[in-house]
Design a protein around this motif. Sequence first.
Motif, PDB file in Angstrom:
ATOM      1  N   SER A  33      44.855  41.329  59.049  1.00  0.00           N
ATOM      2  CA  SER A  33      45.920  40.618  59.763  1.00  0.00           C
ATOM      3  C   SER A  33      45.605  40.506  61.255  1.00  0.00           C
ATOM      4  O   SER A  33      45.984  39.530  61.902  1.00  0.00           O
ATOM      5  CB  SER A  33      47.273  41.293  59.541  1.00  0.00           C
ATOM      6  N   ARG A  37      45.484  37.009  63.241  1.00  0.00           N
ATOM      7  CA  ARG A  37      46.289  36.749  64.446  1.00  0.00           C
ATOM      8  C   ARG A  37      45.414  36.252  65.595  1.00  0.00           C
ATOM      9  O   ARG A  37      45.781  35.318  66.308  1.00  0.00           O
ATOM     10  CB  ARG A  37      47.056  38.008  64.864  1.00  0.00           C
ATOM     11  N   THR A  42      46.401  34.531  69.146  1.00  0.00           N
ATOM     12  CA  THR A  42      47.040  35.688  69.771  1.00  0.00           C
ATOM     13  C   THR A  42      45.994  36.523  70.492  1.00  0.00           C
ATOM     14  O   THR A  42      44.913  36.780  69.950  1.00  0.00           O
ATOM     15  CB  THR A  42      47.732  36.567  68.702  1.00  0.00           C
TER      16      THR A  42
END
Length: 82
Positions: A33, A37, A42
């Motif tokens: 994850s 991201r 991010t």
Amino acid sequence: MAQSPPVQPLQALREKAGLTQQDLAKQAGVYQSAVSRVESGTQPSLVNALKLCRALNTSVEEVFGHFVPPVRTTPAKRTKAA
């Protein structure tokens, strides 16, 4: 026709290395994850950025330089001598 979003540098390097997100995550010691991201835009933690770059054998600047604003330099102010 709508343009597809630009490919993040991490994704491009990962794909060039022939790795899945899960493969890269395992090599870097991070969660899948976290890779997802970062590839979505991010900004990662410094620790994760270093781990991902080491796993891809590349520099932080090459992968995450787009997160760092350019440094502005201004001339030093002169002070009067006493």
